[in-house]
Design a protein around this motif. Structure first.
Motif, PDB file in Angstrom:
ATOM      1  N   PHE A   3      54.390  30.982  32.292  1.00 38.07           N
ATOM      2  CA  PHE A   3      52.981  30.611  32.255  1.00 38.07           C
ATOM      3  C   PHE A   3      52.391  30.490  33.664  1.00 38.07           C
ATOM      4  N   ARG A   4      53.165  29.981  34.597  1.00 39.56           N
ATOM      5  CA  ARG A   4      52.702  29.854  35.974  1.00 39.56           C
ATOM      6  C   ARG A   4      52.413  31.245  36.561  1.00 39.56           C
ATOM      7  N   GLU A   5      53.293  32.192  36.302  1.00 40.17           N
ATOM      8  CA  GLU A   5      53.096  33.562  36.786  1.00 40.17           C
ATOM      9  C   GLU A   5      51.860  34.187  36.136  1.00 40.17           C
ATOM     10  N   ARG A   6      51.694  33.949  34.854  1.00 37.68           N
ATOM     11  CA  ARG A   6      50.540  34.489  34.135  1.00 37.68           C
ATOM     12  C   ARG A   6      49.235  33.903  34.682  1.00 37.68           C
ATOM     13  N   LEU A   7      49.219  32.608  34.975  1.00 36.38           N
ATOM     14  CA  LEU A   7      48.036  31.982  35.550  1.00 36.38           C
ATOM     15  C   LEU A   7      47.745  32.527  36.943  1.00 36.38           C
ATOM     16  N   ARG A   8      48.778  32.803  37.712  1.00 40.00           N
ATOM     17  CA  ARG A   8      48.588  33.383  39.037  1.00 40.00           C
ATOM     18  C   ARG A   8      47.947  34.762  38.914  1.00 40.00           C
ATOM     19  N   LEU A   9      48.421  35.558  37.981  1.00 44.97           N
ATOM     20  CA  LEU A   9      47.841  36.883  37.772  1.00 44.97           C
ATOM     21  C   LEU A   9      46.400  36.780  37.299  1.00 44.97           C
ATOM     22  N   LEU A  10      46.117  35.801  36.457  1.00 43.34           N
ATOM     23  CA  LEU A  10      44.744  35.603  35.982  1.00 43.34           C
ATOM     24  C   LEU A  10      43.808  35.316  37.140  1.00 43.34           C
ATOM     25  N   SER A  11      44.248  34.526  38.069  1.00 46.53           N
ATOM     26  CA  SER A  11      43.405  34.173  39.200  1.00 46.53           C
ATOM     27  C   SER A  11      43.106  35.387  40.077  1.00 46.53           C
ATOM     28  N   ASN A  12      43.926  36.427  39.994  1.00 42.06           N
ATOM     29  CA  ASN A  12      43.695  37.642  40.770  1.00 42.06           C
ATOM     30  C   ASN A  12      42.807  38.640  40.045  1.00 42.06           C
ATOM     31  N   THR A  13      42.373  38.320  38.841  1.00 43.27           N
ATOM     32  CA  THR A  13      41.532  39.233  38.079  1.00 43.27           C
ATOM     33  C   THR A  13      40.221  38.550  37.719  1.00 43.27           C
ATOM     34  N   PRO A  14      39.267  38.530  38.639  1.00 43.56           N
ATOM     35  CA  PRO A  14      38.007  37.841  38.382  1.00 43.56           C
ATOM     36  C   PRO A  14      37.210  38.452  37.233  1.00 43.56           C
ATOM     37  N   SER A  15      37.309  39.755  37.020  1.00 41.37           N
ATOM     38  CA  SER A  15      36.542  40.356  35.920  1.00 41.37           C
ATOM     39  C   SER A  15      37.055  39.854  34.577  1.00 41.37           C
ATOM     40  N   TYR A  16      38.361  39.565  34.488  1.00 40.50           N
ATOM     41  CA  TYR A  16      38.915  39.014  33.252  1.00 40.50           C
ATOM     42  C   TYR A  16      38.281  37.660  32.955  1.00 40.50           C
ATOM     43  N   ARG A  17      38.299  36.778  33.959  1.00 33.86           N
ATOM     44  CA  ARG A  17      37.737  35.438  33.755  1.00 33.86           C
ATOM     45  C   ARG A  17      36.243  35.515  33.483  1.00 33.86           C
ATOM     46  N   LYS A  18      35.519  36.304  34.255  1.00 36.39           N
ATOM     47  CA  LYS A  18      34.082  36.439  34.039  1.00 36.39           C
ATOM     48  C   LYS A  18      33.797  36.989  32.653  1.00 36.39           C
ATOM     49  N   LEU A 124      41.443  47.394  22.011  1.00 39.91           N
ATOM     50  CA  LEU A 124      40.358  46.698  22.693  1.00 39.91           C
ATOM     51  C   LEU A 124      39.162  47.625  22.899  1.00 39.91           C
ATOM     52  N   LYS A 125      39.424  48.858  23.281  1.00 36.08           N
ATOM     53  CA  LYS A 125      38.334  49.820  23.463  1.00 36.08           C
ATOM     54  C   LYS A 125      37.612  50.085  22.147  1.00 36.08           C
ATOM     55  N   MET A 174      39.814  37.619  20.853  1.00 36.90           N
ATOM     56  CA  MET A 174      41.247  37.551  20.580  1.00 36.90           C
ATOM     57  C   MET A 174      41.983  38.723  21.245  1.00 36.90           C
ATOM     58  N   LEU A 175      41.426  39.910  21.165  1.00 36.01           N
ATOM     59  CA  LEU A 175      42.073  41.077  21.753  1.00 36.01           C
ATOM     60  C   LEU A 175      42.080  41.019  23.275  1.00 36.01           C
ATOM     61  N   VAL A 176      41.029  40.467  23.861  1.00 35.55           N
ATOM     62  CA  VAL A 176      41.003  40.327  25.322  1.00 35.55           C
ATOM     63  C   VAL A 176      42.116  39.394  25.771  1.00 35.55           C
ATOM     64  N   ARG A 177      42.344  38.332  25.024  1.00 35.03           N
ATOM     65  CA  ARG A 177      43.423  37.408  25.369  1.00 35.03           C
ATOM     66  C   ARG A 177      44.781  38.070  25.293  1.00 35.03           C
ATOM     67  N   LYS A 178      44.927  39.037  24.379  1.00 34.34           N
ATOM     68  CA  LYS A 178      46.223  39.720  24.221  1.00 34.34           C
ATOM     69  C   LYS A 178      46.372  40.917  25.126  1.00 34.34           C
ATOM     70  N   GLU A 179      45.309  41.307  25.797  1.00 34.13           N
ATOM     71  CA  GLU A 179      45.348  42.477  26.686  1.00 34.13           C
ATOM     72  C   GLU A 179      46.332  42.234  27.817  1.00 34.13           C
ATOM     73  N   PRO A 180      47.179  43.205  28.131  1.00 36.73           N
ATOM     74  CA  PRO A 180      48.100  43.031  29.259  1.00 36.73           C
ATOM     75  C   PRO A 180      47.312  42.851  30.549  1.00 36.73           C
ATOM     76  N   ILE A 181      47.736  41.882  31.318  1.00 35.22           N
ATOM     77  CA  ILE A 181      47.064  41.581  32.577  1.00 35.22           C
ATOM     78  C   ILE A 181      47.628  42.493  33.650  1.00 35.22           C
ATOM     79  N   PRO A 182      46.734  43.186  34.367  1.00 37.90           N
ATOM     80  CA  PRO A 182      47.231  44.112  35.387  1.00 37.90           C
ATOM     81  C   PRO A 182      47.888  43.357  36.536  1.00 37.90           C
TER      82      PRO A 182
END
Length: 185
Positions: A3-18, A124-125, A174-182
């Motif tokens: 989870f820590r690694e996943r949160l770190r990756l999330l912080s590197n993807t601003p378009s995901y959070r936005k 997702l598309k 729901m699908l965005v949450r399951k999308e693999p994080i780059p």
């Protein structure tokens, strides 16, 4: 650690959070818009504005009564043949529904654009295309209700597509949450 690694990756993807923030704001706006649609219908305000995009006799906002428009408690009595609200209050209700539609449209399109930037999976598309299609149909039905004088079939379709649009946005979330994080390159 996972989870820590996943949160770190999330912080590197601003378009995901936005995208997620704007999508949840859009879903909230859509729920408010559905409630406004119910208020418009319950108060016989759907037919008060005959023109599009203006409201009445080519006026954008004719005489209006904001105080009366959203009063939740009315005295008991007959409530038929245009309800209890004055025409000025019904104009406010109708125009509020139109303004809500515009705000919801902007939020939904913005969220879909942010999400489309990072969409990788076909699911997702596809969900994005379906949601965008439902949004276009809903907008067309709303305008058709005004232009054609609220035909029953169009009004019912407008209600049904609103529900489908809300469901499609929830599936999209729901699908965005399951999308693999780059991963960061």
């Amino acid at each position: 650690l996972f989870f820590r690694e996943r949160l770190r990756l999330l912080s590197n993807t601003p378009s995901y959070r936005k995208g997620m923030v704007v999508l949840w704001l859009a879903i909230f706006a859509l729920c408010v818009q559905i409630a406004l649609g119910g208020w418009t219908s319950a108060n016989y305000a759907a037919v008060i504005c005959h023109d599009f995009p203006s409201c009445y006799n080519n006026q954008w906002l004719p005489e209006s009564n904001f105080k009366e428009a959203f009063t939740l408690s009315h005295p008991a009595g007959l409530n038929h043949e245009h309800g209890r609200l004055s025409p000025a209050a019904r104009i406010v209700v109708h125009m509020s529904h139109r303004l809500g539609a515009l705000i919801t449209l902007v939020l939904l399109v913005s969220a879909m654009a942010l999400i489309a930037r990072r969409a990788r999976s076909l699911r997702l598309k596809t969900a994005l295309i379906i949601s965008l299609g439902l949004l276009a149909v809903q907008l067309g039905l709303g305008v058709s209700n005004v232009v054609f004088g609220l035909p029953l079939s169009v009004a019912v379709a407008h209600n049904g597509v609103a529900v489908l649009l809300l469901l499609s946005c929830l599936v999209l979330a729901m699908l965005v949450r399951k999308e693999p994080i780059p991963t960061k390159s």
